[in-house]
Design a protein around this motif. Structure first.
Motif, PDB file in Angstrom:
ATOM      1  N   MET A   1       0.850  -1.188   0.000  1.00 43.78           N
ATOM      2  CA  MET A   1       0.000   0.000   0.000  1.00 43.78           C
ATOM      3  C   MET A   1       0.883   1.235   0.000  1.00 43.78           C
ATOM      4  O   MET A   1       1.859   1.313   0.747  1.00 43.78           O
ATOM      5  CB  MET A   1      -0.914   0.005   1.228  1.00 43.78           C
ATOM      6  N   ASP A   2       0.569   2.213  -0.817  1.00 45.16           N
ATOM      7  CA  ASP A   2       1.336   3.445  -0.885  1.00 45.16           C
ATOM      8  C   ASP A   2       1.060   4.274   0.362  1.00 45.16           C
ATOM      9  O   ASP A   2      -0.076   4.679   0.611  1.00 45.16           O
ATOM     10  CB  ASP A   2       0.939   4.235  -2.132  1.00 45.16           C
ATOM     11  N   PRO A   3       2.093   4.565   1.158  1.00 46.17           N
ATOM     12  CA  PRO A   3       1.870   5.312   2.398  1.00 46.17           C
ATOM     13  C   PRO A   3       1.327   6.698   2.149  1.00 46.17           C
ATOM     14  O   PRO A   3       0.705   7.281   3.014  1.00 46.17           O
ATOM     15  CB  PRO A   3       3.255   5.342   3.054  1.00 46.17           C
ATOM     16  N   ARG A   4       1.574   7.254   0.960  1.00 48.71           N
ATOM     17  CA  ARG A   4       1.100   8.615   0.690  1.00 48.71           C
ATOM     18  C   ARG A   4      -0.399   8.664   0.434  1.00 48.71           C
ATOM     19  O   ARG A   4      -1.016   9.714   0.509  1.00 48.71           O
ATOM     20  CB  ARG A   4       1.856   9.195  -0.522  1.00 48.71           C
ATOM     21  N   THR A   5      -0.997   7.507   0.092  1.00 49.33           N
ATOM     22  CA  THR A   5      -2.434   7.479  -0.186  1.00 49.33           C
ATOM     23  C   THR A   5      -3.206   6.646   0.814  1.00 49.33           C
ATOM     24  O   THR A   5      -4.416   6.532   0.727  1.00 49.33           O
ATOM     25  CB  THR A   5      -2.691   6.902  -1.599  1.00 49.33           C
ATOM     26  N   SER A   6      -2.521   6.035   1.775  1.00 54.75           N
ATOM     27  CA  SER A   6      -3.212   5.212   2.765  1.00 54.75           C
ATOM     28  C   SER A   6      -3.905   6.097   3.777  1.00 54.75           C
ATOM     29  O   SER A   6      -3.536   7.252   3.987  1.00 54.75           O
ATOM     30  CB  SER A   6      -2.227   4.282   3.472  1.00 54.75           C
TER      31      SER A   6
ATOM     32  N   VAL B   1       2.396   7.836   7.345  1.00 55.89           N
ATOM     33  CA  VAL B   1       3.599   7.611   8.125  1.00 55.89           C
ATOM     34  C   VAL B   1       4.393   8.904   8.194  1.00 55.89           C
ATOM     35  O   VAL B   1       4.141   9.847   7.451  1.00 55.89           O
ATOM     36  CB  VAL B   1       4.464   6.502   7.501  1.00 55.89           C
ATOM     37  N   MET B   2       5.387   8.937   9.119  1.00 51.62           N
ATOM     38  CA  MET B   2       6.212  10.132   9.253  1.00 51.62           C
ATOM     39  C   MET B   2       7.180  10.222   8.092  1.00 51.62           C
ATOM     40  O   MET B   2       7.740   9.212   7.656  1.00 51.62           O
ATOM     41  CB  MET B   2       6.982  10.099  10.586  1.00 51.62           C
ATOM     42  N   ARG B   3       7.420  11.439   7.603  1.00 55.13           N
ATOM     43  CA  ARG B   3       8.259  11.647   6.429  1.00 55.13           C
ATOM     44  C   ARG B   3       9.460  12.506   6.784  1.00 55.13           C
ATOM     45  O   ARG B   3       9.473  13.223   7.785  1.00 55.13           O
ATOM     46  CB  ARG B   3       7.451  12.307   5.307  1.00 55.13           C
TER      47      ARG B   3
ATOM     48  N   VAL C   1      10.697   8.362   7.171  1.00 58.45           N
ATOM     49  CA  VAL C   1      11.751   8.646   8.150  1.00 58.45           C
ATOM     50  C   VAL C   1      12.446   7.356   8.563  1.00 58.45           C
ATOM     51  O   VAL C   1      11.801   6.350   8.875  1.00 58.45           O
ATOM     52  CB  VAL C   1      11.154   9.336   9.396  1.00 58.45           C
ATOM     53  N   GLN C   2      13.791   7.400   8.535  1.00 62.79           N
ATOM     54  CA  GLN C   2      14.597   6.261   8.996  1.00 62.79           C
ATOM     55  C   GLN C   2      15.628   6.669  10.045  1.00 62.79           C
ATOM     56  O   GLN C   2      16.050   5.851  10.857  1.00 62.79           O
ATOM     57  CB  GLN C   2      15.322   5.622   7.795  1.00 62.79           C
TER      58      GLN C   2
ATOM     59  N   VAL D   1      15.821  16.705  14.167  1.00 60.16           N
ATOM     60  CA  VAL D   1      15.259  16.657  12.810  1.00 60.16           C
ATOM     61  C   VAL D   1      15.124  15.199  12.385  1.00 60.16           C
ATOM     62  O   VAL D   1      16.036  14.384  12.590  1.00 60.16           O
ATOM     63  CB  VAL D   1      16.183  17.419  11.820  1.00 60.16           C
ATOM     64  N   ASN D   2      13.980  14.864  11.764  1.00 59.88           N
ATOM     65  CA  ASN D   2      13.743  13.525  11.227  1.00 59.88           C
ATOM     66  C   ASN D   2      14.265  13.462   9.795  1.00 59.88           C
ATOM     67  O   ASN D   2      14.015  14.372   8.989  1.00 59.88           O
ATOM     68  CB  ASN D   2      12.251  13.191  11.255  1.00 59.88           C
ATOM     69  N   LEU D   3      14.978  12.358   9.454  1.00 61.44           N
ATOM     70  CA  LEU D   3      15.638  12.274   8.144  1.00 61.44           C
ATOM     71  C   LEU D   3      15.433  10.892   7.527  1.00 61.44           C
ATOM     72  O   LEU D   3      15.260   9.895   8.245  1.00 61.44           O
ATOM     73  CB  LEU D   3      17.145  12.534   8.284  1.00 61.44           C
TER      74      LEU D   3
END
Length: 563
Positions: free
Chosen positions: A1-6, A10-12, A21-22, A30-32
């Motif tokens: 499932m595409d996280p951008r359309t679910s 999720v965090m980006r 984010v990883q 800062v999240n990266l």
């Protein structure tokens, strides 16, 4: 499932805003994503970027920047200067010979203290304030009802007065009507009598005139005159009117006759509110689990404090104890390891007379020479109480957070116990019901104090050779004058004093090398000996372990005496 359309996103990455984010920069928060790590680091190479996996974020400590050396992190802490220091600071002569600690250790200690304070705020202070607010609201509602009842009572009394006044007015008007009718009838009867005589006079006038005008001499000789009767005029009736004499209406007198309001006041309770605690007194809540005294108390551990003479001990927790001896330094020891954790020097440089620990874990000490009571928080000493004509001796912290201080005066005034909330005096305990001093008075006497679980105030008075116990209002309950062991046969010499969860009172008998245990009513229960030598200061922890400070051998003994 595409996280951008679910539906559950999720965090980006904060840089590219597209990748998941990883990683996380603990320095910049800062999240990266992995691809953006290099770009983030290169944007500001002056910082020491701590990039970690996202799940390990906030794991890297962010050291404070040095105030004196730009771009330097402070990884150490100077205990003497009470400031964070960096490597360049340490290289200078400014902190030469000073005691240093890792700043992480200081932060952990501070965090522990803050957590304790947060726990106290959540579990004790906040609920207490809620209860106080509820109490005040109830008092406001009760006040509204009582003042409503008071207003109704005034109105009802006014209506009663109106009814009585109406009845009085009606009675007085009836009396006026009766007086008027009586006088009216009397005057009317008098008038009727006068009118009749007028009629009789007129008839006699006509009769005489007719006799005069006739030539019949016999009629003239038959005339008899009643003039002598009519010459006696009727009495004159002058009615006297009744007058209404009203009482002068004077507001003050009328108010007294009608009724007055008693004086109003808004008093302050002498002892104020008590802090809500999870450990309540037996009268206020459930009793603690019943424990039994051991047949043979046993020594658990012994700690050498290094003083030349050791006087007092105070429990910080089940793991740590404060001690004080014959110098200006108070020491914190680990119970299990027996190691020195911290040393605090008195603010004045004088040796402390007594020490205690507050509910929030702060150290309290009395300065005999400086006439002050001080609290040490985060290794900073604050003067809480300064006395003018009195000298503080011993101190204890109560279940409500107050301080009880035993003090004496150099001008022959009786020794007293004073309760303080902060620096405000709340209670003064000095005399019994007969006006006699409760405690001995001598500059060479020693006193120690503790609060029992039932809120009794217990003072050991070696001058009186007694333990004096009063209730929370200051009324004398009893004096315990000792139960000397048969093997000793020396006078009872009480010094240190403490209490436990069963409301037992324990006092150190210095001369007889033992500790007396009495119940909350002053009945002797048993001794604790355990090879004690010159026992002076006492304290108990939350598990009812006893700690005894032995003066001459400078050791603290931890003793298990209950199960």
């Amino acid at each position: 499932m595409d996280p951008r359309t679910s539906a559950q996103d999720v965090m980006r990455c904060d840089l590219c805003e597209t990748a998941v984010v990883q990683m996380h920069c603990d320095t910049c928060l800062v999240n990266l994503c992995k691809a953006c790590v290099g770009e983030h680091i290169s944007t500001d190479e002056s910082k020491n970027h701590k990039v970690v996996k996202f799940n390990a974020r906030k794991s890297t400590p962010l050291y404070p920047g040095c105030k004196f050396h730009n771009k330097q992190e402070c990884t150490m802490y100077c205990n003497q200067c009470d400031i964070p220091v960096c490597i360049k600071c340490l290289a200078s002569d400014k902190h030469l010979g000073h005691k240093l600690s890792e700043i992480v250790q200081i932060v952990e200690e501070k965090k522990d203290k803050i957590i304790k304070q947060l726990t106290e705020l959540n579990d004790t202070i906040y609920p207490t304030y809620q209860d106080i607010a509820s109490d005040v609201q109830n008092r406001i509602r009760q006040l509204e009802k009582e003042y409503g009842d008071l207003s109704t009572a005034v109105t009802k009394h006014g209506e009663d007065w109106h009814r009585e006044i109406d009845k009085l007015v009606k009675k007085l008007k009836a009396e006026v009507d009766e007086m008027k009718n009586t006088q009216f009838q009397t005057l009317q009867k008098h008038l009727d009598e006068i009118n009749k005589k007028i009629s009789d006079i007129k008839d006699e006038i006509n009769s005489v005139e007719m006799a005069i005008d006739t030539n019949d001499l016999s009629k003239l000789f038959s005339v008899t005159s009643n003039v002598h009767i009519y010459r006696n005029l009727p009495q004159k009736l002058s009615p006297t009117l009744s007058k209404f004499i009203p009482e002068k209406i004077q507001g003050e007198n009328l108010s007294k006759l009608f009724g007055t309001l008693s004086s109003r006041s808004l008093t302050s309770d002498k002892h104020g509110y008590s802090m809500k605690t999870t450990q309540k007194s037996p009268e206020a809540g459930s009793s603690p689990p019943v424990k039994q005294l051991l047949d043979e108390p046993e020594t658990v551990t012994t700690i050498d404090t290094g003083y030349e003479e050791l006087y007092n001990v105070a429990c910080l927790s089940g793991e740590e104890i404060w001690t004080r001896g014959n110098n200006k330094i108070m020491k914190l020891y680990s119970i299990n390891q027996g190691s020195l954790l911290k040393s605090i020097t008195t603010k004045s440089g004088n040796y402390p007379w007594d020490i205690a620990v507050t509910k929030s874990g702060d150290l309290v000490y009395t300065d005999y020479s400086d006439r002050t009571v001080n609290i040490v928080e985060n290794e900073k000493t604050e003067e809480v109480i300064r006395l003018q004509n009195w000298i503080p001796r011993s101190v204890c912290s109560t279940s409500s957070g107050d301080l009880l201080v035993v003090m004496y005066s150099g001008n022959d005034k009786p020794t007293k116990v004073v309760r303080y909330s902060g620096s405000t005096e709340k209670q003064n305990i000095q005399f019994d019901d007969k006006g006699k001093p409760l405690y001995s008075s001598n500059p060479y006497n020693r006193y120690y104090i503790s609060e029992n679980r039932n809120l009794d105030i217990c003072v050991s008075d070696d001058g009186a050779k007694a333990v004096v116990v009063v209730n929370q209002t200051g009324k004398l309950r009893f004096s315990y004058t000792g139960h000397t062991p048969a093997s000793k046969k020396k006078p009872f010499n009480p010094l240190g004093i403490t209490t436990d969860s069963q409301s037992h009172i324990l006092t150190a008998d210095y001369i007889n090398d033992c500790v007396h245990i009495i119940d909350q009513d002053g009945q002797f229960l048993r001794y604790i000996e355990c090879g004690l030598s010159d026992p002076w200061g006492l304290c108990t922890d939350t598990n009812d372990n006893l700690f005894v400070a032995q003066r001459d051998n400078r050791r603290v003994k931890k003793i298990k005496y209950m199960c």
